[in-house]
Enzyme design. Structure first.
Site, PDB file in Angstrom:
ATOM      1  N   TYR A  56       0.845  -1.186   0.000  1.00 40.59           N
ATOM      2  CA  TYR A  56       0.000   0.000   0.000  1.00 40.59           C
ATOM      3  C   TYR A  56       0.882   1.238   0.000  1.00 40.59           C
ATOM      4  CZ  TYR A  56      -3.652  -3.286   1.536  1.00 40.59           C
ATOM      5  OH  TYR A  56      -4.513  -4.358   1.646  1.00 40.59           O
ATOM      6  N   HIS A 122       0.029 -12.073   1.121  1.00 39.14           N
ATOM      7  CA  HIS A 122      -0.972 -11.207   0.486  1.00 39.14           C
ATOM      8  C   HIS A 122      -1.698 -11.917  -0.652  1.00 39.14           C
ATOM      9  CE1 HIS A 122      -1.819  -6.644  -0.092  1.00 39.14           C
ATOM     10  NE2 HIS A 122      -2.893  -7.349  -0.304  1.00 39.14           N
ATOM     11  N   SER A 201     -12.998  -5.063   2.147  1.00 41.06           N
ATOM     12  CA  SER A 201     -13.983  -4.396   1.274  1.00 41.06           C
ATOM     13  C   SER A 201     -15.415  -4.804   1.608  1.00 41.06           C
ATOM     14  CB  SER A 201     -13.679  -4.671  -0.194  1.00 41.06           C
ATOM     15  OG  SER A 201     -12.445  -4.111  -0.564  1.00 41.06           O
ATOM     16  N   PRO A 202     -15.808  -4.741   2.884  1.00 37.49           N
ATOM     17  CA  PRO A 202     -17.181  -5.120   3.242  1.00 37.49           C
ATOM     18  C   PRO A 202     -18.225  -4.160   2.689  1.00 37.49           C
ATOM     19  CG  PRO A 202     -16.082  -4.134   5.125  1.00 37.49           C
ATOM     20  CD  PRO A 202     -15.029  -4.337   4.072  1.00 37.49           C
ATOM     21  N   LEU A 203     -17.779  -2.981   2.226  1.00 44.63           N
ATOM     22  CA  LEU A 203     -18.706  -2.005   1.647  1.00 44.63           C
ATOM     23  C   LEU A 203     -18.643  -1.994   0.122  1.00 44.63           C
ATOM     24  CD1 LEU A 203     -18.116   0.918   4.182  1.00 44.63           C
ATOM     25  CD2 LEU A 203     -19.799  -0.934   4.274  1.00 44.63           C
ATOM     26  N   PHE A 207     -19.190   1.159  -2.997  1.00 41.87           N
ATOM     27  CA  PHE A 207     -20.390   1.165  -3.829  1.00 41.87           C
ATOM     28  C   PHE A 207     -21.651   0.955  -2.995  1.00 41.87           C
ATOM     29  CE2 PHE A 207     -23.448  -0.053  -7.002  1.00 41.87           C
ATOM     30  CZ  PHE A 207     -23.044   0.607  -8.156  1.00 41.87           C
TER      31      PHE A 207
END
Length: 323
Positions: A56, A122, A201-203, A207
């Site tokens: 990152y 990863h 990325s639970p959201l 989006f």
């Protein structure tokens, strides 16, 4: 904040993903001070689980997290990842023992710590047997440099082989209302082996919050502009999913983000999602999802959401997901 255990590692029920503070999204790297305030606010609200990775930035996100945790290191379970950067000159995915040694020393230095609580591979390296990778990581456990081992986006065969060498504490993979790939085979295996699950990325890369209604809202540098679910006709078709989540949120007296996280929390007491944000207001909103209760009827409606159009990663990224 309630706590759960990932195998035998105690973490807050909701964690914080730090990637977007430095990498990938519109506005990343724009305000380190606000990002540090966000991490501090998360800790104050009871979050004990912080997630980053050497790639990152690269490297800048670990440095940011290290600065934010100065003087507060003992309050958190600190997770980072290796393997998407080759330090050996081999290139590509690199989970060779030589690369792991260099990677862990760099992460320790940038994070300002002498141990990493949870160290993930990863992505699965097709050119290094998983047994060799886990053997090298087990040596770092013996040295005290890392305390728990994790995998990310690994398939069932890799998970079994890795776990046979050394206990795996957690698997981190994408899981949300619109990415449910782990449900048929991976989640049952994790429960068989008592491995915890960390959905990233639970959201749905933002989006599912309903805030993104046009691609014009995203910078050209935003990686979502290469994501099949955000491109072409798929974007317009997938807006229906965001609208369906918003309808449940209105009924539940919550925000769409809180509904998406609360839905994940109903899927097991061995799941610790790590929604990412770089804003104090959003971390407060996300953490409040723990107190939102969904009815059985609302959960059923969410379970039956319109399927998304498009893969959840582009072709290059999908090739790195182990199946």
């Amino acid at each position: 904040m309630k706590h759960i255990t990932l195998r035998d590692l105690d973490v807050s029920r909701i964690g914080l993903g730090a990637m977007g503070m430095s990498f990938g999204y519109t506005g990343a790297s724009s305000d380190d001070d606000e990002s540090i305030r966000t991490i501090h606010r998360a800790l104050d609200l009871g979050v004990t689980f912080i997630d980053t990775a050497e790639v990152y930035g690269p490297f800048t996100n670990e440095e940011l997290v290290g600065r934010a945790l100065k003087g507060r290191r003992d309050e958190v379970v600190l997770a980072t990842k290796f393997g998407m950067i080759s330090h050996t000159g081999r290139g590509g995915l690199d989970s060779s023992p030589a690369n792991i040694r260099t990677a862990v020393e760099g992460s320790l230095r940038r994070l300002g710590t002498d141990y990493i609580d949870l160290y993930y591979q990863h992505r699965v390296d097709p050119d290094t047997p998983i047994e060799d990778t886990i053997g090298a990581l087990a040596g770092l456990v013996s040295e005290g440099k890392i305390r728990h081992l994790g995998l990310s986006e690994a398939g069932v065969n890799t998970i079994r082989r890795a776990h046979a060498v050394h206990p795996i504490t957690a698997l981190q993979s994408e899981y949300s209302l619109w990415t449910r790939d782990p449900e048929p085979a991976v989640l049952p295996l994790l429960r068989e082996l008592r491995i915890g699950f960390v959905p990233y990325s639970p959201l749905g890369h933002g989006f599912l919050t309903g805030h993104i209604r046009s691609l014009d809202q995203l910078d050209d540098s935003d990686w979502r502009k290469t994501n099949p679910r955000f491109t072409g006709g798929n974007f317009q078709r997938n807006l229906r999913i965001a609208d369906e989540v918003a309808a449940v949120a209105t009924e539940a007296g919550a925000t769409p983000a809180q509904v998406a996280i609360a839905w994940l929390l109903t899927k097991g007491d061995d799941i610790a999602p790590i929604p990412g944000t770089k804003r104090v207001s959003r971390v407060e909103e996300n953490i409040a999802a723990e107190s939102r209760t969904l009815t059985p009827e609302q959960i059923d409606r969410l379970d039956r959401l319109t399927p998304p159009a498009g893969d959840h990663h582009n072709e290059e990224q999908m090739r790195m997901i182990d199946r």
